[in-house]
Design a protein around this motif. Structure first.
Motif, PDB file in Angstrom:
ATOM      1  N   PRO A  97      28.250  59.492  84.866  1.00  0.00           N
ATOM      2  CA  PRO A  97      26.993  59.026  84.263  1.00  0.00           C
ATOM      3  C   PRO A  97      25.759  59.533  85.008  1.00  0.00           C
ATOM      4  O   PRO A  97      24.754  59.856  84.381  1.00  0.00           O
ATOM      5  N   LEU A  98      25.838  59.606  86.326  1.00  0.00           N
ATOM      6  CA  LEU A  98      24.694  60.113  87.086  1.00  0.00           C
ATOM      7  C   LEU A  98      24.399  61.570  86.746  1.00  0.00           C
ATOM      8  O   LEU A  98      23.252  61.989  86.700  1.00  0.00           O
ATOM      9  N   ALA A  99      25.440  62.336  86.493  1.00  0.00           N
ATOM     10  CA  ALA A  99      25.255  63.745  86.150  1.00  0.00           C
ATOM     11  C   ALA A  99      24.762  63.929  84.716  1.00  0.00           C
ATOM     12  O   ALA A  99      24.040  64.878  84.429  1.00  0.00           O
ATOM     13  N   LEU A 100      25.117  63.023  83.814  1.00  0.00           N
ATOM     14  CA  LEU A 100      24.801  63.196  82.393  1.00  0.00           C
ATOM     15  C   LEU A 100      23.525  62.498  81.939  1.00  0.00           C
ATOM     16  O   LEU A 100      22.973  62.851  80.892  1.00  0.00           O
ATOM     17  N   LEU A 101      23.045  61.525  82.671  1.00  0.00           N
ATOM     18  CA  LEU A 101      21.929  60.712  82.194  1.00  0.00           C
ATOM     19  C   LEU A 101      20.632  61.498  82.057  1.00  0.00           C
ATOM     20  O   LEU A 101      19.938  61.397  81.043  1.00  0.00           O
ATOM     21  N   ARG A 102      20.283  62.300  83.032  1.00  0.00           N
ATOM     22  CA  ARG A 102      19.036  63.068  82.966  1.00  0.00           C
ATOM     23  C   ARG A 102      19.049  64.100  81.830  1.00  0.00           C
ATOM     24  O   ARG A 102      18.093  64.172  81.061  1.00  0.00           O
ATOM     25  N   PRO A 103      20.108  64.915  81.677  1.00  0.00           N
ATOM     26  CA  PRO A 103      20.122  65.844  80.544  1.00  0.00           C
ATOM     27  C   PRO A 103      20.093  65.138  79.188  1.00  0.00           C
ATOM     28  O   PRO A 103      19.427  65.601  78.256  1.00  0.00           O
ATOM     29  N   ALA A 104      20.778  64.001  79.082  1.00  0.00           N
ATOM     30  CA  ALA A 104      20.781  63.270  77.807  1.00  0.00           C
ATOM     31  C   ALA A 104      19.393  62.727  77.497  1.00  0.00           C
ATOM     32  O   ALA A 104      18.920  62.813  76.351  1.00  0.00           O
ATOM     33  N   LYS A 105      18.707  62.197  78.489  1.00  0.00           N
ATOM     34  CA  LYS A 105      17.348  61.688  78.273  1.00  0.00           C
ATOM     35  C   LYS A 105      16.409  62.832  77.925  1.00  0.00           C
ATOM     36  O   LYS A 105      15.558  62.699  77.042  1.00  0.00           O
ATOM     37  N   GLY A 106      16.554  63.961  78.590  1.00  0.00           N
ATOM     38  CA  GLY A 106      15.736  65.126  78.279  1.00  0.00           C
ATOM     39  C   GLY A 106      15.946  65.612  76.858  1.00  0.00           C
ATOM     40  O   GLY A 106      14.985  65.937  76.146  1.00  0.00           O
ATOM     41  N   MET A 107      17.196  65.647  76.408  1.00  0.00           N
ATOM     42  CA  MET A 107      17.471  66.080  75.035  1.00  0.00           C
ATOM     43  C   MET A 107      16.866  65.125  74.012  1.00  0.00           C
ATOM     44  O   MET A 107      16.290  65.562  73.013  1.00  0.00           O
ATOM     45  N   LEU A 108      16.983  63.819  74.254  1.00  0.00           N
ATOM     46  CA  LEU A 108      16.436  62.853  73.306  1.00  0.00           C
ATOM     47  C   LEU A 108      14.912  62.914  73.254  1.00  0.00           C
ATOM     48  O   LEU A 108      14.317  62.851  72.173  1.00  0.00           O
ATOM     49  N   ILE A 109      14.259  63.064  74.398  1.00  0.00           N
ATOM     50  CA  ILE A 109      12.800  63.160  74.414  1.00  0.00           C
ATOM     51  C   ILE A 109      12.339  64.453  73.745  1.00  0.00           C
ATOM     52  O   ILE A 109      11.394  64.452  72.955  1.00  0.00           O
ATOM     53  N   ASN A 110      13.021  65.553  74.022  1.00  0.00           N
ATOM     54  CA  ASN A 110      12.641  66.824  73.404  1.00  0.00           C
ATOM     55  C   ASN A 110      12.902  66.813  71.903  1.00  0.00           C
ATOM     56  O   ASN A 110      12.129  67.386  71.138  1.00  0.00           O
ATOM     57  N   GLN A 111      13.957  66.151  71.469  1.00  0.00           N
ATOM     58  CA  GLN A 111      14.212  66.025  70.032  1.00  0.00           C
ATOM     59  C   GLN A 111      13.152  65.132  69.386  1.00  0.00           C
ATOM     60  O   GLN A 111      12.727  65.382  68.263  1.00  0.00           O
TER      61      GLN A 111
END
Length: 124
Positions: A97-111
């Motif tokens: 989760p620590l590795a995936l949380l930042r990229p997932a948040k970035g993708m949602l904000i950019n979308q």
């Protein structure tokens, strides 16, 4: 007066990289999960950014499926002692989760920026 041209960028690639959704150069984050005030390259204000709990929800769902699935697979295949499960499961369920949380948040904000999504407002 000349307007700057910004190409259409993929929310996935810019989000995973933690870059600005408009220019793809500036940092989206100021720290691990704190969204910056704006892009240092093109000046886009990140006031629109409302990541909410979406990224955490998607990451938890994915990690729980992968974590429980791998633990069940290991149990069925080798039936190891409990300490082996703890040795594998604890790092998997904490580090993934620590590795995936930042990229997932970035993708949602950019979308969110890419589609022009915003908070719903009641208009009487």
């Amino acid at each position: 007066m000349t307007e700057n041209y910004y190409p259409d960028l993929s929310p996935v690639s810019t989000g995973i990289a933690g870059r600005c959704p408009r220019c793809g150069r500036g940092n989206l984050f100021d720290g691990y999960l704190n969204v910056a005030k704006g892009c240092s390259s093109c000046g886009l204000s990140y006031e629109f950014a409302d990541g909410g709990d979406g990224a955490a929800w998607f990451v938890m769902l994915f990690v729980c499926v992968v974590g429980v699935g791998s633990m069940l697979g290991i149990e069925v295949a080798w039936s190891p002692p409990y300490w082996v499960h703890a040795l594998i499961a604890i790092p998997l369920l904490v580090l993934l989760p620590l590795a995936l949380l930042r990229p997932a948040k970035g993708m949602l904000i950019n979308q969110q920026w890419n589609t022009g999504a915003h908070e719903g407002r009641h208009q009487p």
